[in-house]
Scaffold this motif. Structure first.
Motif, PDB file in Angstrom:
ATOM      1  N   ARG A  55       3.337   2.123  -1.519  1.00  0.00           N
ATOM      2  CA  ARG A  55       2.276   1.185  -1.850  1.00  0.00           C
ATOM      3  C   ARG A  55       1.107   1.376  -0.895  1.00  0.00           C
ATOM      4  O   ARG A  55       1.305   1.638   0.293  1.00  0.00           O
ATOM      5  CB  ARG A  55       2.786  -0.261  -1.736  1.00  0.00           C
ATOM      6  N   MET A  56      -0.083   1.201  -1.432  1.00  0.00           N
ATOM      7  CA  MET A  56      -1.287   1.267  -0.621  1.00  0.00           C
ATOM      8  C   MET A  56      -1.473  -0.088   0.081  1.00  0.00           C
ATOM      9  O   MET A  56      -1.308  -1.136  -0.542  1.00  0.00           O
ATOM     10  CB  MET A  56      -2.466   1.559  -1.542  1.00  0.00           C
ATOM     11  N   VAL A  57      -1.803  -0.056   1.368  1.00  0.00           N
ATOM     12  CA  VAL A  57      -2.005  -1.281   2.140  1.00  0.00           C
ATOM     13  C   VAL A  57      -3.472  -1.340   2.572  1.00  0.00           C
ATOM     14  O   VAL A  57      -4.024  -0.342   3.056  1.00  0.00           O
ATOM     15  CB  VAL A  57      -1.082  -1.308   3.378  1.00  0.00           C
ATOM     16  N   LEU A  58      -4.112  -2.484   2.365  1.00  0.00           N
ATOM     17  CA  LEU A  58      -5.552  -2.632   2.629  1.00  0.00           C
ATOM     18  C   LEU A  58      -5.818  -3.884   3.455  1.00  0.00           C
ATOM     19  O   LEU A  58      -5.208  -4.928   3.235  1.00  0.00           O
ATOM     20  CB  LEU A  58      -6.315  -2.774   1.308  1.00  0.00           C
ATOM     21  N   LYS A  59      -6.760  -3.765   4.372  1.00  0.00           N
ATOM     22  CA  LYS A  59      -7.146  -4.909   5.201  1.00  0.00           C
ATOM     23  C   LYS A  59      -8.608  -4.771   5.620  1.00  0.00           C
ATOM     24  O   LYS A  59      -9.055  -3.669   5.925  1.00  0.00           O
ATOM     25  CB  LYS A  59      -6.274  -4.928   6.467  1.00  0.00           C
ATOM     26  N   VAL A  60      -9.343  -5.867   5.623  1.00  0.00           N
ATOM     27  CA  VAL A  60     -10.683  -5.856   6.215  1.00  0.00           C
ATOM     28  C   VAL A  60     -10.750  -6.968   7.251  1.00  0.00           C
ATOM     29  O   VAL A  60     -10.161  -8.038   7.084  1.00  0.00           O
ATOM     30  CB  VAL A  60     -11.794  -6.031   5.150  1.00  0.00           C
ATOM     31  N   ASP A  89      -2.606  -6.459  11.997  1.00  0.00           N
ATOM     32  CA  ASP A  89      -2.195  -6.918  10.667  1.00  0.00           C
ATOM     33  C   ASP A  89      -1.267  -5.914   9.992  1.00  0.00           C
ATOM     34  O   ASP A  89      -0.310  -6.305   9.320  1.00  0.00           O
ATOM     35  CB  ASP A  89      -3.425  -7.172   9.785  1.00  0.00           C
ATOM     36  N   PHE A  90      -1.560  -4.630  10.169  1.00  0.00           N
ATOM     37  CA  PHE A  90      -0.644  -3.608   9.638  1.00  0.00           C
ATOM     38  C   PHE A  90       0.719  -3.727  10.322  1.00  0.00           C
ATOM     39  O   PHE A  90       1.760  -3.595   9.678  1.00  0.00           O
ATOM     40  CB  PHE A  90      -1.232  -2.205   9.839  1.00  0.00           C
ATOM     41  N   GLN A  98      -3.766   4.766   7.850  1.00  0.00           N
ATOM     42  CA  GLN A  98      -4.241   6.143   7.707  1.00  0.00           C
ATOM     43  C   GLN A  98      -5.745   6.272   7.941  1.00  0.00           C
ATOM     44  O   GLN A  98      -6.164   7.056   8.769  1.00  0.00           O
ATOM     45  CB  GLN A  98      -3.868   6.699   6.323  1.00  0.00           C
ATOM     46  N   SER A  99      -6.571   5.492   7.233  1.00  0.00           N
ATOM     47  CA  SER A  99      -8.021   5.719   7.243  1.00  0.00           C
ATOM     48  C   SER A  99      -8.786   4.418   7.448  1.00  0.00           C
ATOM     49  O   SER A  99      -8.406   3.383   6.903  1.00  0.00           O
ATOM     50  CB  SER A  99      -8.478   6.303   5.903  1.00  0.00           C
ATOM     51  N   SER A 151     -12.523  -1.733   7.678  1.00  0.00           N
ATOM     52  CA  SER A 151     -11.611  -1.729   6.528  1.00  0.00           C
ATOM     53  C   SER A 151     -10.568  -0.659   6.794  1.00  0.00           C
ATOM     54  O   SER A 151     -10.913   0.508   6.964  1.00  0.00           O
ATOM     55  CB  SER A 151     -12.337  -1.351   5.241  1.00  0.00           C
ATOM     56  N   SER A 153      -7.002   1.314   5.600  1.00  0.00           N
ATOM     57  CA  SER A 153      -6.095   1.577   4.483  1.00  0.00           C
ATOM     58  C   SER A 153      -4.923   2.412   4.970  1.00  0.00           C
ATOM     59  O   SER A 153      -5.046   3.175   5.933  1.00  0.00           O
ATOM     60  CB  SER A 153      -6.820   2.280   3.338  1.00  0.00           C
ATOM     61  N   TRP A 155      -0.274   2.917   4.143  1.00  0.00           N
ATOM     62  CA  TRP A 155       0.864   3.035   3.230  1.00  0.00           C
ATOM     63  C   TRP A 155       2.083   2.289   3.719  1.00  0.00           C
ATOM     64  O   TRP A 155       2.286   2.132   4.917  1.00  0.00           O
ATOM     65  CB  TRP A 155       1.208   4.524   3.066  1.00  0.00           C
TER      66      TRP A 155
END
Lengths: 304, 304
Positions: A55-60, A89-90, A98-99, A151, A153, A155
């Motif tokens: 799954r892709m994980v996203l945070k800002v 948060d990750f 990753q990025s 931001s 991103s 996994w």
């Protein structure tokens, strides 16, 4: 100084990107997910079908001058904090970053030298935690100020990440490190508990987890509410930073420690072998659902 | 009004997320890439190994009150613009958007009613283009103002996206739509050329592509420099918005039209069948490399 020349000066501070097929200088960044080592290892071990399980994980997250840092704080520390907050948060999900993209808004060019130091700090944090800064954005504020938004991103394997909502009655409530007094410096220099959070998630130990950003008094009720449980705290057990009172440990915020629940403590010896420098403390137990509040804690939008 | 109650009010404006296993309310958003229809279709047709051929696409873009929109502009249009700008960048790669995060910085709660309208516009744009808003961030500016940053993530197949750097000598230079005069309203209400850009990329027609955000006079030299080519423009051919002079078509900016190069024009009939409402115009040819500048265009960081 125009936008292009500022961007060129900032870009110099960043390491070259290896996972990005395209980064700064085109319309978007383009990233190969298989350059994320954990994802690549899973595919190598179990085949390409495994990719569908990730799954892709996203945070800002944004930091604002005057609120999350002050003009006199070294830019290098400010940049570290900007990315480390997202990494925390990750950590709280057990996810693999990753990025990163960085959006800066500032009132005028006088911030550029400071911004170069901020990018040094971003770059150092990125390198420390295996993240690549692959793009960004620069805009001009009308009022005075400086805002850095990151931001992030990455996994995580489906079923192997930790929500806030997974705790049940009768579990242990555990925190890493010590709480309170972050304003003395830790809020700028903290180590996000990334490997620790990933370990707790991978081992299936944490049933619910978050990072403490607004103070235990605000964050524990959030975790409890998400999980539909109540809690009983052993206030004397709450680990305090040197010189801190209980109210500071509860309310100062920006601890960036892990707060999690677990069913047993049999894994503690293994933790100590892996993370000897990061103490864990049992601070209470979950109990039957109830609406509970604690006094203290930090509201990012409260009037200052 | 505290952070949580503002977030609750904004979240109501958004559609429920189907591709997000987790969205607003946990530490990070968690997204299933296979909920991106194009990626899922490719995997269904060619098997899971196909997943390794897809690349993650990332973009961040900010709009600032007083610079990209004015206090008197309807929030619904401002929110549309905030996301549509990122979608225009995705269009210029031929990429497929999936998830957006929104970071808002504002000076005080008086902006909340406006922000609700902005979220209505974000939600409408998201729904129109098949994007889900999966998380966000709220912070308080010290100075007066309002900043909306959108981070967009999505997918594109390796080898099937268009950089700025792929043009060669002797190619056609083409723009979509008409240029100039965006300030009269189009800068808030434009339709990002998403399906058009995806089509040009999928068919292998565009060798280099970008969207026109700072004006043809600034953006064409960027594309030419990235590709290592020069250009010859047919100024009389440049399509102008009604009532616009050439200098406006060159320099106003925020056209959000596609600018691309291609080797032939044999595909034009098929374009017209698919995109009858979006005219294309050949405005020049690429030639041997040279450093070229045009006067005009918009610098996002120029002193205003």
């Amino acid at each position: 100084m125009d936008e292009n020349s500022i961007i060129a000066r900032l870009q110099q501070r960043l390491a070259a990107c290896s996972s990005a097929e395209l980064s700064i200088g085109d319309d978007c960044a383009v990233i190969n997910p298989l350059q994320c080592p954990e994802l690549a290892a899973a595919v190598a071990a179990r085949g390409a079908a495994q990719l569908g399980e990730w799954r892709m994980v996203l945070k800002v997250d944004s930091i604002v001058q005057g609120r999350h840092f002050l003009p006199q704080h070294a830019g290098e520390r400010v940049g570290w904090k900007a990315l480390a907050r997202c990494l925390s948060d990750f950590a709280a999900m057990g996810a693999y970053p990753q990025s990163a993209l960085v959006a800066v808004a500032m009132s005028d060019e006088s911030y550029v030298p400071k911004l170069e130091r901020i990018y040094d700090g971003l770059a150092r944090c990125a390198q420390t935690y295996g993240v690549e800064v692959v793009g960004g954005e620069l805009s001009r504020l009308q009022g005075e100020g400086l805002v850095i938004s990151v931001s992030l991103s990455g996994w995580v394997e489906a079923g192997h990440y930790v929500r806030r909502s997974g705790a049940s009655q009768g579990e242990y409530i555990v925190v890493s490190g010590a709480l309170g007094g972050s304003i003395a410096g830790k809020h700028l220099d903290f180590q996000p508990r990334l490997a620790e959070g990933q370990w707790l998630a991978r081992k299936g130990i944490a049933t619910a987890m978050m990072d403490i950003s607004d103070g235990l008094a605000r964050d524990l009720p959030r975790l409890a509410a998400a999980s539909g449980v109540g809690f009983e705290l052993d206030y004397a057990a709450i680990p305090r930073s040197p010189g801190c009172e209980l109210q500071q440990a509860l309310g100062d915020g920006e601890d960036f420690e892990l707060l999690f629940c677990c069913r047993d403590l049999e894994w503690l010896g293994e933790w100590q072998q892996n993370f000897a420098a990061v103490p864990l403390t049992v601070i209470g137990r979950t109990q039957a659902a109830s609406t509970q509040a604690l006094s203290g804690g930090f509201d990012h939008f409260e009037r200052v």
